[in-house]
Design a protein around this motif. Structure first.
Motif, PDB file in Angstrom:
ATOM      1  N   THR A   1       2.281   3.025 -13.097  1.00  0.00           N
ATOM      2  CA  THR A   1       2.872   2.623 -11.828  1.00  0.00           C
ATOM      3  C   THR A   1       4.380   2.491 -11.995  1.00  0.00           C
ATOM      4  OG1 THR A   1       2.679   0.261 -12.327  1.00  0.00           O
ATOM      5  CG2 THR A   1       0.805   1.302 -11.195  1.00  0.00           C
ATOM      6  N   PRO A   2       5.117   2.414 -10.885  1.00  0.00           N
ATOM      7  CA  PRO A   2       6.565   2.192 -10.980  1.00  0.00           C
ATOM      8  C   PRO A   2       6.908   0.909 -11.734  1.00  0.00           C
ATOM      9  CG  PRO A   2       6.016   2.994  -8.799  1.00  0.00           C
ATOM     10  CD  PRO A   2       4.703   2.736  -9.498  1.00  0.00           C
ATOM     11  N   MET A   3       6.057  -0.123 -11.646  1.00  0.00           N
ATOM     12  CA  MET A   3       6.344  -1.371 -12.340  1.00  0.00           C
ATOM     13  C   MET A   3       6.316  -1.184 -13.860  1.00  0.00           C
ATOM     14  SD  MET A   3       4.515  -5.147 -11.963  1.00  0.00           S
ATOM     15  CE  MET A   3       4.831  -5.200 -10.206  1.00  0.00           C
ATOM     16  N   VAL A   4       5.354  -0.400 -14.350  1.00  0.00           N
ATOM     17  CA  VAL A   4       5.291  -0.135 -15.794  1.00  0.00           C
ATOM     18  C   VAL A   4       6.454   0.757 -16.216  1.00  0.00           C
ATOM     19  CG1 VAL A   4       3.978   1.083 -17.567  1.00  0.00           C
ATOM     20  CG2 VAL A   4       2.845  -0.590 -16.108  1.00  0.00           C
ATOM     21  N   ASP A   5       6.846   1.701 -15.358  1.00  0.00           N
ATOM     22  CA  ASP A   5       8.027   2.517 -15.653  1.00  0.00           C
ATOM     23  C   ASP A   5       9.257   1.628 -15.824  1.00  0.00           C
ATOM     24  OD1 ASP A   5       6.596   4.859 -15.541  1.00  0.00           O
ATOM     25  OD2 ASP A   5       7.093   5.272 -13.450  1.00  0.00           O
ATOM     26  N   GLU A   6       9.407   0.648 -14.919  1.00  0.00           N
ATOM     27  CA  GLU A   6      10.543  -0.267 -14.990  1.00  0.00           C
ATOM     28  C   GLU A   6      10.493  -1.106 -16.266  1.00  0.00           C
ATOM     29  OE1 GLU A   6      12.377  -4.076 -12.482  1.00  0.00           O
ATOM     30  OE2 GLU A   6      10.924  -2.734 -11.537  1.00  0.00           O
TER      31      GLU A   6
ATOM     32  N   GLY B   1       2.946  -6.958  -5.252  1.00  0.00           N
ATOM     33  CA  GLY B   1       3.392  -7.757  -6.384  1.00  0.00           C
ATOM     34  C   GLY B   1       4.705  -7.245  -6.942  1.00  0.00           C
ATOM     35  N   VAL B   2       5.422  -8.131  -7.597  1.00  0.00           N
ATOM     36  CA  VAL B   2       6.692  -7.775  -8.236  1.00  0.00           C
ATOM     37  C   VAL B   2       6.727  -8.397  -9.626  1.00  0.00           C
ATOM     38  CG1 VAL B   2       7.973  -7.575  -6.073  1.00  0.00           C
ATOM     39  CG2 VAL B   2       7.849  -9.792  -7.239  1.00  0.00           C
ATOM     40  N   GLY B   3       7.626  -7.895 -10.450  1.00  0.00           N
ATOM     41  CA  GLY B   3       7.791  -8.455 -11.784  1.00  0.00           C
ATOM     42  C   GLY B   3       9.250  -8.449 -12.193  1.00  0.00           C
ATOM     43  N   VAL B   4       9.627  -9.380 -13.042  1.00  0.00           N
ATOM     44  CA  VAL B   4      10.976  -9.445 -13.600  1.00  0.00           C
ATOM     45  C   VAL B   4      10.832  -9.523 -15.114  1.00  0.00           C
ATOM     46  CG1 VAL B   4      13.054 -10.855 -13.830  1.00  0.00           C
ATOM     47  CG2 VAL B   4      11.997 -10.558 -11.582  1.00  0.00           C
TER      48      VAL B   4
ATOM     49  N   ALA C   1       0.798  -1.233   0.000  1.00  0.00           N
ATOM     50  CA  ALA C   1       0.000   0.000   0.000  1.00  0.00           C
ATOM     51  C   ALA C   1       0.829   1.281   0.000  1.00  0.00           C
ATOM     52  CB  ALA C   1      -0.935   0.007   1.202  1.00  0.00           C
ATOM     53  N   ALA C   2       2.144   1.167   0.002  1.00  0.00           N
ATOM     54  CA  ALA C   2       2.974   2.360   0.102  1.00  0.00           C
ATOM     55  C   ALA C   2       3.050   3.142  -1.200  1.00  0.00           C
ATOM     56  CB  ALA C   2       4.375   1.993   0.568  1.00  0.00           C
ATOM     57  N   MET C   3       2.751   2.490  -2.319  1.00  0.00           N
ATOM     58  CA  MET C   3       2.892   3.163  -3.607  1.00  0.00           C
ATOM     59  C   MET C   3       2.034   2.471  -4.656  1.00  0.00           C
ATOM     60  SD  MET C   3       6.762   1.727  -4.312  1.00  0.00           S
ATOM     61  CE  MET C   3       7.021   2.742  -5.764  1.00  0.00           C
ATOM     62  N   GLY C   4       1.960   3.050  -5.840  1.00  0.00           N
ATOM     63  CA  GLY C   4       1.295   2.425  -6.974  1.00  0.00           C
ATOM     64  C   GLY C   4      -0.167   2.117  -6.740  1.00  0.00           C
TER      65      GLY C   4
ATOM     66  N   GLY D   1      -3.462   2.952 -18.425  1.00  0.00           N
ATOM     67  CA  GLY D   1      -4.453   3.210 -17.389  1.00  0.00           C
ATOM     68  C   GLY D   1      -3.923   4.040 -16.238  1.00  0.00           C
ATOM     69  N   ASP D   2      -4.851   4.611 -15.483  1.00  0.00           N
ATOM     70  CA  ASP D   2      -4.533   5.387 -14.289  1.00  0.00           C
ATOM     71  C   ASP D   2      -4.771   4.507 -13.065  1.00  0.00           C
ATOM     72  OD1 ASP D   2      -4.178   8.405 -13.319  1.00  0.00           O
ATOM     73  OD2 ASP D   2      -5.586   7.402 -11.992  1.00  0.00           O
ATOM     74  N   PRO D   3      -3.946   4.623 -12.015  1.00  0.00           N
ATOM     75  CA  PRO D   3      -4.183   3.821 -10.808  1.00  0.00           C
ATOM     76  C   PRO D   3      -5.606   3.928 -10.270  1.00  0.00           C
ATOM     77  CG  PRO D   3      -2.034   4.847 -10.675  1.00  0.00           C
ATOM     78  CD  PRO D   3      -2.702   5.405 -11.911  1.00  0.00           C
ATOM     79  N   GLU D   4      -6.237   5.081 -10.434  1.00  0.00           N
ATOM     80  CA  GLU D   4      -7.604   5.255  -9.949  1.00  0.00           C
ATOM     81  C   GLU D   4      -8.587   4.365 -10.695  1.00  0.00           C
ATOM     82  OE1 GLU D   4     -10.785   6.531  -7.671  1.00  0.00           O
ATOM     83  OE2 GLU D   4      -8.629   6.714  -7.306  1.00  0.00           O
TER      84      GLU D   4
END
Length: 253
Positions: free
Chosen positions: A189-194, A89-92, A14-17, A219-222
């Protein structure tokens, strides 16, 4: 009356994204939100920003003992748990030939085992407290394949079908617990940025991702947070075992 007024909701990651967006939305709709994450400073900052009806608790979703401690503490403090959002969640970025076993295990530990622990202990406390709603964040990658996301696709596919198993178990046991999954496409989100950076030319990659979505944008997080709020609320009281695509039409192609 706000539709989540009086409900106690726990959100992982819940801290981000998407987790932060979901926490803000549930809080805005009247819930008391328990933000959890490994990112303590960021999580505490968001809880302080939300003010009343919000608190932060540190949680590594891969550790069952931490799940037990956090969920039991929430029930002890607030008397119940109504909503659980398994968002962490995380992604590689790696295809099947280049994914290492360490990467594979890391992604599955967070994305699959974390959701398993959440569902298991969420059900444990919800079933004696009048039921509740579990919302699991999967992905369009849990339904269709992405060549460069081998571990991520596998993990999100597991979340998709685990959700259905939990939903059927709770329905047949008469627990009053609903369990549904959300399947976002590419979201800001930061994951899509990565992911965009890993594809080389980030700006060009982002444009390509947006072009592949029929509605023509990332998409937007909202957008996802609104779906979380719906499934968490009594508006979705007859919805369980469902998969809700928040994907701008990507899966309809």
């Amino acid at each position: 009356m706000q539709r989540l007024e009086g409900k106690i909701a726990l959100i992982t990651g819940a801290a981000m994204g998407l987790g932060a967006a979901s926490a803000r939305r549930l809080h805005r709709e009247g819930a008391f939100v328990v933000l959890t994450d490994r990112k303590v400073e960021e999580g505490q900052k968001l809880a302080a920003e939300l003010g009343e009806r919000a608190e932060f608790r540190a949680l590594d979703v891969t550790q069952e003992a931490e799940w037990i401690a956090v969920i039991d503490a929430v029930v002890a403090a607030h008397g119940k748990l109504d909503v659980l959002v398994n968002n962490a969640g995380v992604g590689v970025v790696a295809d099947i030939e280049n994914t290492t076993i360490e990467q594979w295990r890391f992604v599955h530990a967070v994305n699959v085992e974390g959701v398993f622990f959440g569902c298991k202990h969420g059900v444990r406390v919800m079933k004696g407290g009048g039921g509740g709603s579990i919302v699991n964040l999967s992905s369009v990658a849990g339904i269709i394949g992405a060549s460069n996301l081998a571990a991520y696709c596998s993990s999100k596919g597991a979340v998709r079908t685990l959700t259905k198993s939990v939903a059927m178990h709770c329905a047949r046991m008469g627990y009053g617990i609903r369990c549904n999954s959300i399947h976002p496409a590419f979201i800001e989100t930061p994951m899509v940025d990565e992911l965009a950076r890993a594809m080389g030319d980030a700006a060009r990659a982002r444009a390509g991702l947006a072009k592949g979505i029929p509605l023509g944008r990332i998409g937007d997080p909202e957008d996802v947070a609104a779906a979380v709020a719906y499934l968490a609320s009594d508006d979705a009281r007859f919805v369980t075992g469902a998969e809700l695509a928040v994907d701008g039409g990507l899966l309809a192609q």
